[in-house]
Design a protein around this motif. Structure first.
Motif, short mmCIF file in Angstrom:
data_model
loop_
_atom_site.label_atom_id
_atom_site.label_comp_id
_atom_site.label_asym_id
_atom_site.label_seq_id
_atom_site.Cartn_x
_atom_site.Cartn_y
_atom_site.Cartn_z
N PHE A 42 74.46 98.25 0.25
CA PHE A 42 75.26 98.00 1.42
C PHE A 42 74.60 98.17 2.65
O PHE A 42 73.61 97.51 2.86
CB PHE A 42 76.54 99.14 1.18
N GLU A 43 75.11 99.00 3.43
CA GLU A 43 74.50 98.92 4.75
C GLU A 43 73.51 99.81 5.16
O GLU A 43 72.54 99.76 6.01
CB GLU A 43 75.68 99.45 5.99
N TYR A 93 75.56 106.02 -4.91
CA TYR A 93 76.55 105.37 -5.43
C TYR A 93 77.27 105.97 -6.63
O TYR A 93 78.43 105.31 -6.56
CB TYR A 93 75.51 104.31 -6.26
N ARG A 97 80.00 106.88 -3.97
CA ARG A 97 80.59 105.63 -3.21
C ARG A 97 81.59 104.75 -4.20
O ARG A 97 82.42 104.25 -4.01
CB ARG A 97 79.73 104.65 -2.81
#
Length: 406
Positions: A150-151, A159, A162
């Motif tokens: 991602f960013e 992870y 997330r």
């Protein structure tokens, strides 16, 4: 709750000693790097299914390795976490079950963590009806490094969080075997337990030339050498002498021939401190010092800094749970205080979000030649402590339940 549950757990774990050692040796022989733990994940999944686990989630969001599962019922949920990845290290142990994967080694004990968690999972399944809480068991990938999906780059714990897998978990516990701590004892502390950290990458760019004509170029090798020596003054002269702080240069790469001054040199390393804001300060100063030193030598720099995150923070109530569980299994005399460790761990992702405790199981036994620090290519695990380590982990949900009732 069964008043003799701790004795039962201890007996089950000791009866499983050969299985635990067998699992660890298999994992040690077949190590896999972060985010590539496909064989490890499949091996763990098959073992969990043989114990009777059916609701097994493989992967966390975009990461396809690692897994988690549940056991027990109840309104409260306890998370138990182990990590499963290996390191890019060429093994130098000479073990009969030495790594089959050249340049990859379980040099941090994650093979032991996974084997102990498998044993704990089996014990918890056997005593599922006695569990006072629901238990979510995490076999987490990629503790050792990060990748950017991602960013920003995240490690395995990032992870896990997330992906939403931490939702509903009321408390998180993790165990780390530790090579230089006395064998068979649990070490734990309240508050900051492993350091906040960051990673930096620095490129020193000069002007290449023939080694016989250094005056026609701008030497990034000598410039990088000045930077490496100078950056240690950030710790010795710009941070408090009573506050722990470290800057480590781990890699230096430059040059292709003995008679050529190269165009550039790259360096990378880590920054560690008890506080994340101090890591950020040292990272900022490192970039400034490098840039100004390079200018003095007619070179320039390109610099990047990644803040890994805060220190691992152990919640006092969760430390009490670990002390209770370890005391019930090992006896209170084998539960010790420990100073903050200078290493870092992505368990921080959990302790920043839910009450958590990361504790350590000592392995050092000079008579067996065990006592190497983590990440040593000759790192050894003391197999004799594994059944006790598994029993303590299996006892934690019961101790947590007792604490909640009290």
């Amino acid at each position: 709750m069964n008043p003799d549950i701790y004795e039962a757990i201890k007996a089950e774990a000791r009866a499983m000693q050969d299985s635990i050692v067998g699992w660890r040796h298999h994992l040690h022989e077949n190590p896999e790097l972060s985010f590539k733990e496909t064989g490890t994940t499949e091996f763990i999944r098959r073992e969990l299914e043989s114990f009777g686990y059916r609701d097994i989630q493989v992967g966390f969001g975009p990461v396809g390795t690692g897994l988690c599962t549940y056991v027990g019922q109840g309104g409260r949920c306890v998370g138990l976490r182990c990590d499963i990845d290996a390191l890019p290290i060429a093994e130098q142990t000479g073990l009969l079950y030495q790594s089959k994967n050249p340049g990859v080694m379980h040099a941090c004990g994650h093979d032991a963590h996974a084997a102990c968690m498998l044993a704990a999972a089996r014990i918890l399944k056997l005593y599922e009806k006695d569990l006072p809480v629901r238990v979510k068991i995490f076999f987490q990938p990629a503790e050792e490094t990060r990748t950017k999906i991602f960013e920003k780059p995240l490690s395995g714990a990032g992870y896990v969080v997330r992906s939403g897998a931490l939702e509903g978990v009321d408390a998180m516990f993790g165990m780390h075997v530790w090579g230089i701590f006395e064998a068979g004892k649990v070490f734990v502390r309240e508050g900051a337990t492993m350091m906040a950290s960051g990673r930096f990458s620095l490129k020193v760019i000069g002007k290449g030339t023939h080694g016989a004509s250094p005056h026609l170029g701008c030497d990034p090798v000598t410039t990088a050498s000045q930077i490496v020596c100078g950056l240690q003054t950030i710790v010795s002269r710009e941070t408090s002498p009573i506050e722990p702080a470290l800057i480590t240069v781990g890699t230096i790469h430059g040059g292709t021939a003995t008679n050529v001054i190269p165009q550039e040199v790259t360096l990378s390393g880590t920054i560690r401190a008890a506080r994340e804001d101090l890591v950020r300060f040292m990272g900022k100063r490192l970039g400034e010092l490098a840039s100004l030193t390079a200018q003095a030598h007619r070179c320039r720099t390109e610099y990047s800094l990644l803040i890994n995150g805060p220190a691992v923070m152990n919640n006092p109530a969760m430390v009490s749970v670990v002390r209770s569980a370890a005391g019930a299994i090992l006896g209170s005399g084998r539960v010790k205080d420990v100073d903050m460790l200078t290493g870092s761990e992505d368990f921080r992702e959990y302790s920043a979000r839910v009450p958590s405790c990361l504790y350590f199981m000592g392995m050092k036994d000079e008579g067996k030649g065990v006592g190497q620090p983590q990440h040593d290519p000759a790192f050894l695990v003391n197999d004799a402590v594994l059944s006790d380590a598994a029993a303590v982990m299996a006892a934690i949900p019961f101790a947590f339940g007792q604490a909640c009732q009290g």
